[in-house]
Enzyme design. Structure first.
Site, PDB file in Angstrom:
ATOM      1  N   GLY A   1      37.856  36.982  40.059  1.00 42.58           N
ATOM      2  CA  GLY A   1      37.522  36.759  38.660  1.00 42.58           C
ATOM      3  C   GLY A   1      37.705  35.298  38.323  1.00 42.58           C
ATOM      4  CG  ASP A   2      35.933  31.563  35.953  1.00 42.45           C
ATOM      5  OD1 ASP A   2      36.998  31.033  35.548  1.00 42.45           O
ATOM      6  OD2 ASP A   2      34.852  30.956  36.009  1.00 42.45           O
ATOM      7  CG  PHE A   3      42.078  31.403  35.338  1.00 37.45           C
ATOM      8  CD1 PHE A   3      41.758  30.188  34.769  1.00 37.45           C
ATOM      9  CD2 PHE A   3      42.785  31.409  36.545  1.00 37.45           C
ATOM     10  CE1 PHE A   3      42.109  29.001  35.383  1.00 37.45           C
ATOM     11  CE2 PHE A   3      43.131  30.207  37.163  1.00 37.45           C
ATOM     12  CZ  PHE A   3      42.791  29.010  36.588  1.00 37.45           C
TER      13      PHE A   3
ATOM     14  CG  HIS B   1      50.258  21.204  36.938  1.00 42.06           C
ATOM     15  ND1 HIS B   1      50.736  20.168  37.702  1.00 42.06           N
ATOM     16  CD2 HIS B   1      49.550  21.996  37.775  1.00 42.06           C
ATOM     17  CE1 HIS B   1      50.333  20.329  38.955  1.00 42.06           C
ATOM     18  NE2 HIS B   1      49.622  21.422  39.027  1.00 42.06           N
TER      19      HIS B   1
END
Lengths: 381, 381
Positions: free
Chosen positions: A270-272, A290
């Site tokens: 998935g792609d956060f 960060h």
């Protein structure tokens, strides 16, 4: 001036007035431990530490170059003469002894004999951590420092003046992660480098965080699945998911298969930046926050909140800067590295993290020190 | 793994499980003083020092950049907010706090307050040694490290493989000294940088070498005349000549005029690669021999012998490497720097020096430690 004159600069003095002989004084690369930043008494006002830090990149580059050239991997468990080792590494005769004896005096090689009769071998530390064939190899990060960041850091002044990244982006317009994810070999190198410096921190988290009240974990930006496998191996009741981009899944799958707890660790794609996170009792992000600017950081904190049950824990593993910004030098240097890599990305304090977490609705917060400069900032829903 | 986990990496840990609060632990940029190269016990086998040195160029570059940008000169005796200081230096807001707080945590700035209320000021050391308007300024050498050598050292691997210099020569085919001597401004910068790091060593020589049996001194490659003026000021019976190329004479004359002993110090023009040296009871060479290859080193030693009376002293001031090549890290790093600057030039041990001196006819030899990594190798005719 007496104390200035006799203080050591990266070195032990050659024994005074003692021709052709040197006392075996203990080596002191790291210089005497000074009690800065407490202002020194007038008698201690010397430029020694200024010069030591200013020249510090020389020793740093010698070690990075030794890793790049494969000094420690070539030696392995053997001892070799400067000639044989130099030939094996393709070194010109001019610099062989200076290079190897620098590594010796910095404590990264051992040597019996001198000159052509000298034989060099690894120390316990370099044999274990800098031989590419060993499982504890941490040289991946040093290879990346040498191949990319040493050069990019030469533009720190430009980064500070412009606020703009100074890495590949400067030349190609393509952000670092896009470049990385487009090249499977470089992606695997990068992930191996991150693995080497994360293992101790993840092990500390698995040992010291109380997982007894939780059953599932999702590690967001899980890369090779290291955190998930370490937690699953040490906590047989835990089911873990390692969440990352689809390009990463085959790499993660290969690493996870080697774990004794592989049956309880699943790679999830998935792609956060676009998708919600898988639901879990514990959401972890190891050196993820960060990498992003303030808006994306807050977005990630909200995603974690949404994926957790009440009482669930959100754990950010970072070189968390101390709230007073006086102590964690490495955390602040890492933040400058984020400037050089991304521009608007930055490292942060525990207080910063807690502000964002409160805004998202988290109720309670604590910090757990892990290894070295690294801590876990933990917020409970 | 416990000791690995709790060892400090450029940092003090954020206090364990202590939300929003950090104990004021003493800062430890320089890491614990380890007793390398003695092999560590298994319990101490951690990668902490490897990582500390590998990442060491980050802190080094922060300090060099601060000197380049004029942080310490701009502060002078004042305290300034990050905003005012950042504006004065032309810094983009993104990196201001990270940059200044890094310098703070490394012990190169002081700060009262935090965030926008924080006010930064120099430490006793940076006020004295890194403010360009102060007589003890040592930043010249750091400016040169930052502007030239940080970039050139990135090619250390190429230098080691080829034995060839990696500085301006690589691009222009003109050796460093030819470039320097063709440009009066750069020449003066270089000489000022050398002055800053030589003063303590020359003062130590003037104090600790017994000049009572000698009346005249010739400092070969005397640059600004620093060694000659220091010796003349402390030994009213000494007459000194500062020998260097004709281009240097006006620079030397300006510096010498400021000395209380100016009447006993004369600049003398000549080329030590072509001309004999002026006769004198003591011939000194401060950081000269290491700039040359073996043939030219031996030539300079012979010239010194020829210029001295029987009983005269030839003094080479260098970061003399210990004979066992195990201790003087800085001397060996400097030798790698000579590789990067010149290719076949190199730093050397006291034993090497004495070999060349015996070949030239010198009878007796001793080593006098000066300051830091620096010693005087002394041969008597």
């Amino acid at each position: 001036m007496t104390s200035a004159r006799h203080s050591a600069l990266l070195v032990n003095p050659v024994t005074r007035s003692n021709p052709r002989r040197t006392e075996p004084l203990p080596a002191k690369y790291a210089q005497e431990k000074s009690d800065h930043p407490a202002p020194s008494a007038a008698s201690e006002c010397t430029p020694a530490r200024i010069l030591e830090v200013g020249f510090g990149f020389w020793g740093s580059k010698v070690l990075l170059t030794a890793v790049e050239l494969g000094v420690f991997t070539t030696l392995g468990g053997r001892s070799m003469s400067a000639g044989d080792l130099g030939n094996a590494l393709g070194l010109h005769p001019r610099g062989r002894y200076d290079f190897l004896d620098c590594l010796l005096s910095m404590g990264f090689l051992q040597r019996t004999g001198t000159g052509p009769d000298g034989r060099y071998s690894n120390t316990a530390q370099t044999a274990r951590f800098l031989d590419r064939s060993r499982p504890d190899y941490v040289g991946g990060i040093l290879e990346m420092l040498n191949a990319r960041l040493f050069g990019y850091w030469n533009d720190l002044g430009a980064a500070l003046k412009t606020g703009q990244p100074q890495n590949e982006v400067k030349h190609s317009q393509t952000p670092l992660f896009d470049t990385l994810y487009a090249n499977p070999e470089r992606l695997e190198q990068f992930m191996s480098a991150m693995r080497g410096i994360s293992a101790d921190n993840f092990a500390a988290l698995a040992d010291e965080f109380d997982f007894s009240g939780f059953n599932s974990l999702c590690d967001v930006g899980g890369a090779t699945g290291l955190l998930s496998t370490i937690v699953a191996e040490r906590h047989p009741h835990m089911i873990c998911q390692s969440f990352d981009l689809p390009q990463v899944e085959p790499i993660a799958r290969r690493w996870i298969e080697r774990s004794a707890a592989a049956a309880r660790v699943a790679p999830v794609s998935g792609d956060f930046l676009k998708d919600p996170l898988p639901r879990a009792d514990v959401i972890t992000m190891g050196m993820i926050l960060h990498d992003w600017n303030l808006d994306k950081k807050k977005h990630l904190v909200r995603l974690a909140y949404e994926a957790l049950p009440s009482g669930g824990a959100f754990i950010a593993i970072e070189n968390l800067i101390d709230d007073a910004r006086r102590e964690n030098t490495f955390g602040m240097l890492m933040s400058l590295n984020m400037l050089i890599e991304f521009g608007d990305a930055f490292d942060f304090t525990g207080a910063d993290f807690w502000d964002w977490c409160q805004e998202a609705g988290f109720r309670r917060y604590e910090v757990l020190h892990l290894a070295g400069a690294c801590s876990a900032a933990i917020a409970y829903k």
